[in-house]
Write an enzyme that holds these catalytic residues in place. Structure first.
Site, PDB file in Angstrom:
ATOM      1  N   ASP A 287       0.867  -1.163   0.000  1.00 45.46           N
ATOM      2  CA  ASP A 287       0.000   0.000   0.000  1.00 45.46           C
ATOM      3  C   ASP A 287       0.917   1.230   0.000  1.00 45.46           C
ATOM      4  O   ASP A 287       2.128   1.109   0.227  1.00 45.46           O
ATOM      5  CB  ASP A 287      -0.884  -0.029   1.252  1.00 45.46           C
ATOM      6  CG  ASP A 287      -1.729   1.220   1.393  1.00 45.46           C
ATOM      7  OD1 ASP A 287      -2.407   1.610   0.420  1.00 45.46           O
ATOM      8  OD2 ASP A 287      -1.705   1.823   2.486  1.00 45.46           O
TER       9      ASP A 287
ATOM     10  N   ASP B 214      -1.628  -0.527   6.132  1.00 48.63           N
ATOM     11  CA  ASP B 214      -1.876   0.158   7.400  1.00 48.63           C
ATOM     12  C   ASP B 214      -3.356   0.273   7.720  1.00 48.63           C
ATOM     13  O   ASP B 214      -3.722   0.496   8.876  1.00 48.63           O
ATOM     14  CB  ASP B 214      -1.284   1.573   7.363  1.00 48.63           C
ATOM     15  CG  ASP B 214      -2.095   2.490   6.464  1.00 48.63           C
ATOM     16  OD1 ASP B 214      -2.666   3.481   6.966  1.00 48.63           O
ATOM     17  OD2 ASP B 214      -2.189   2.212   5.259  1.00 48.63           O
TER      18      ASP B 214
ATOM     19  N   ASP C 148      -0.049   5.132   1.188  1.00 46.46           N
ATOM     20  CA  ASP C 148      -0.152   6.089   2.280  1.00 46.46           C
ATOM     21  C   ASP C 148      -0.370   5.379   3.611  1.00 46.46           C
ATOM     22  O   ASP C 148      -1.266   4.558   3.749  1.00 46.46           O
ATOM     23  CB  ASP C 148      -1.296   7.076   2.012  1.00 46.46           C
ATOM     24  CG  ASP C 148      -1.104   8.385   2.748  1.00 46.46           C
ATOM     25  OD1 ASP C 148      -0.064   8.539   3.415  1.00 46.46           O
ATOM     26  OD2 ASP C 148      -1.981   9.258   2.667  1.00 46.46           O
TER      27      ASP C 148
END
Length: 257
Positions: free
Chosen positions: A24, A193, A26
């Site tokens: 991923d 995240d 951000d």
């Protein structure tokens, strides 16, 4: 970032072999939270929705999916790509790299190990941040505008594997032939995240390292993460076996469950 003091991040090092890594963006490679907050606050003013309301559910989701609910008339790729492409330009000083991410990406790229970025951001947003922050640029990416459904749907991660020439045995996605090298889904490692992203990786059958950089540990546990770490300093390249096409990854100081 979430407070970690009450949790025990002290699991002994483990080394696992994977066929490829799927990142991923951000919250995993960079933390552009202040920039994204400014983006949504400004956009909220334009569409007449409080920015705080948008921010409650926007992280890890595609802008077009958020706008489809709040402002359908703006939910077009032309609009979203243009708007997101301005974020690194306007707020370039409002992002930092997640500790350890630069080193890991540079080592993967230098070794020639297979990795890709799979993100809910658009291509202009991702390439903008990689350029502004001078981070390693992957040969392959999957961005928001390339999949019909965003995370937690697993299509984006399956497409990332296919672009790396790997097949996990799933049905073909987005018209790309499922004729890559056959690998067990558990041989693909997702680094995320957001709970939505963790769920996407697990729905594909992949292993998932969750970074506790933006969300509560309880949310990452509930989403099904295989490992939870503070940041990318806990994930390092152990070795790259080019002949066997295996990426050795050491995971240390993970959450003790």
């Amino acid at each position: 970032m979430p407070h970690h003091e009450e949790h025990k991040f002290s699991a002994p090092p483990e080394v696992h072999s994977f066929a490829a890594l799927l990142f991923d963006m951000d919250g995993t490679i960079i933390d552009s939270t202040p920039a994204i907050v400014k983006y949504w606050m400004q956009l909220g003013k334009e569409i007449g929705v409080p920015g705080e309301t948008i921010l409650e559910t926007s992280h890890g989701r595609r802008s077009i999916d958020v706008l489809a609910i709040l402002a359908p008339e703006l939910a077009t790729w032309d609009y979203v790509c243009k708007a997101e492409g301005q974020v690194p330009v306007n707020y370039g000083d409002d992002a930092v790299e997640v500790p350890g991410s630069r080193s890991l990406l540079e080592k993967l790229e230098s070794a020639g190990a297979p990795w890709a970025i799979v993100t809910s951001g658009t291509r202009p947003l991702v390439t903008g941040w990689l350029g502004v922050m001078k981070l390693a640029h992957p040969k392959y990416m999957v961005t928001a505008e390339e999949v019909t459904k965003g995370k937690p749907d697993p299509a984006c991660y399956r497409l990332g594997a296919k672009r790396l020439g790997l097949s996990d045995g799933s049905t073909k996605e987005q018209g790309e032939l499922n004729d890559g090298k056959q690998v067990d889904p558990s041989q693909l490692l997702v680094l995320e995240d957001a709970p939505a992203g963790v769920r996407a990786g697990k729905a594909a059958g992949y292993k998932v390292v969750a970074l506790a950089t933006t969300h509560a540990i309880s949310q990452l546990r509930e989403a099904g993460a295989d490992w939870i770490v503070r940041d990318m300093r806990s994930v390092t390249l152990s070795h790259w076996d080019a002949k066997g096409s295996k990426v050795g990854i050491e995971i240390k100081d993970a959450l003790v469950v």
